[in-house]
Design a protein around this motif. Structure first.
Motif, PDB file in Angstrom:
ATOM      1  N   UNK A   7       0.859  -1.181   0.000  1.00 12.12           N
ATOM      2  CA  UNK A   7       0.000   0.000   0.000  1.00 12.12           C
ATOM      3  C   UNK A   7       0.894   1.229   0.000  1.00 12.12           C
ATOM      4  N   UNK A   8       0.615   2.166  -0.928  1.00 14.60           N
ATOM      5  CA  UNK A   8       1.394   3.391  -0.979  1.00 14.60           C
ATOM      6  C   UNK A   8       0.829   4.386   0.017  1.00 14.60           C
ATOM      7  N   UNK A   9       1.707   5.087   0.679  1.00 18.09           N
ATOM      8  CA  UNK A   9       1.308   6.144   1.600  1.00 18.09           C
ATOM      9  C   UNK A   9       1.685   7.484   0.988  1.00 18.09           C
ATOM     10  N   UNK A  10       0.843   8.485   1.222  1.00 16.39           N
ATOM     11  CA  UNK A  10       1.065   9.808   0.657  1.00 16.39           C
ATOM     12  C   UNK A  10       0.969  10.863   1.750  1.00 16.39           C
ATOM     13  N   UNK A  11       1.663  11.948   1.544  1.00 16.05           N
ATOM     14  CA  UNK A  11       1.510  13.121   2.387  1.00 16.05           C
ATOM     15  C   UNK A  11       0.655  14.104   1.608  1.00 16.05           C
ATOM     16  N   UNK A  12      -0.433  14.537   2.205  1.00 16.19           N
ATOM     17  CA  UNK A  12      -1.341  15.464   1.538  1.00 16.19           C
ATOM     18  C   UNK A  12      -1.198  16.858   2.112  1.00 16.19           C
ATOM     19  N   UNK A  13      -1.107  17.830   1.242  1.00 16.03           N
ATOM     20  CA  UNK A  13      -1.094  19.227   1.636  1.00 16.03           C
ATOM     21  C   UNK A  13      -2.363  19.851   1.078  1.00 16.03           C
ATOM     22  N   UNK A  14      -3.315  20.127   1.951  1.00 16.37           N
ATOM     23  CA  UNK A  14      -4.594  20.702   1.534  1.00 16.37           C
ATOM     24  C   UNK A  14      -4.731  22.110   2.073  1.00 16.37           C
ATOM     25  N   UNK A  15      -5.264  22.994   1.255  1.00 16.41           N
ATOM     26  CA  UNK A  15      -5.517  24.377   1.628  1.00 16.41           C
ATOM     27  C   UNK A  15      -6.994  24.655   1.438  1.00 16.41           C
ATOM     28  N   UNK A  16      -7.648  25.186   2.462  1.00 14.61           N
ATOM     29  CA  UNK A  16      -9.073  25.508   2.355  1.00 14.61           C
ATOM     30  C   UNK A  16      -9.235  27.018   2.357  1.00 14.61           C
ATOM     31  N   UNK A  17     -10.292  27.480   1.740  1.00 16.88           N
ATOM     32  CA  UNK A  17     -10.534  28.909   1.711  1.00 16.88           C
ATOM     33  C   UNK A  17     -11.844  29.246   1.043  1.00 16.88           C
ATOM     34  N   UNK A  18     -12.028  30.536   0.840  1.00 10.05           N
ATOM     35  CA  UNK A  18     -13.208  31.057   0.169  1.00 10.05           C
ATOM     36  C   UNK A  18     -12.726  32.114  -0.810  1.00 10.05           C
ATOM     37  N   UNK A  19     -13.332  32.153  -1.989  1.00  8.23           N
ATOM     38  CA  UNK A  19     -12.887  33.117  -2.982  1.00  8.23           C
ATOM     39  C   UNK A  19     -13.800  33.140  -4.188  1.00  8.23           C
TER      40      UNK A  19
END
Length: 148
Positions: A7-19
């Motif tokens: 199983x591959x593992x990933x690092x996720x970089x998520x950015x939330x916002x409004x625009x």
């Protein structure tokens, strides 16, 4: 006999916002191997709500649900309506470019930087202040579990 899958593992970089959503378009890459993809620009709001600043993101739209929702907004954007979205971006990166013509702040040949990301989720859409879409929480999201 048992087979073992890795199983591959990933690092996720998520950015939330409004625009504000702008410039929805279908892009054909220079190398035709990948085919067309949906793209848009988001003017993300940041800072004091009385006097917000904007951060502009050029986004590739990923995932069937996000593509469907962005396509639903295309006519409103083309009609110069204010389309406000709550969003989730992934895998931010920068792209350097040279200005091809003079503008108010830059001269032809100056180097600029563009913020890029993958638009992976839309949580809310308002068009001219009217709520058009609100994401509903799945049982998995409500319990705090995440498949990400």
């Amino acid at each position: 006999m048992t087979t073992q899958t890795s199983q591959k593992n990933y690092f996720n970089l998520h950015t939330t916002g409004i625009g504000y959503l702008n410039d929805i378009r279908e892009v054909t890459p220079k190398t035709k191997k990948d085919g067309k993809y949906l793209s848009c620009r988001i003017a993300a709001l940041t800072g004091d709500s009385e006097k917000p600043e904007y951060r502009y993101f050029d986004c590739n739209v990923n995932g069937e649900e996000a593509k469907k929702l962005i396509k639903r907004c295309e006519q409103a954007v083309n009609d110069d309506k204010k389309v406000l979205i709550s969003f989730v971006l992934a895998d931010l990166w920068t792209d350097m470019f040279k200005y091809s013509r003079d503008s108010d702040f830059h001269k032809k040949g100056d180097v600029g930087v563009s913020l890029k990301a993958r638009l992976i989720r839309i949580k809310m859409i308002k068009i001219d202040g009217e709520l058009k879409y609100q994401e509903t929480k799945s049982a998995e999201q409500a319990s705090g579990a995440s498949a990400e």
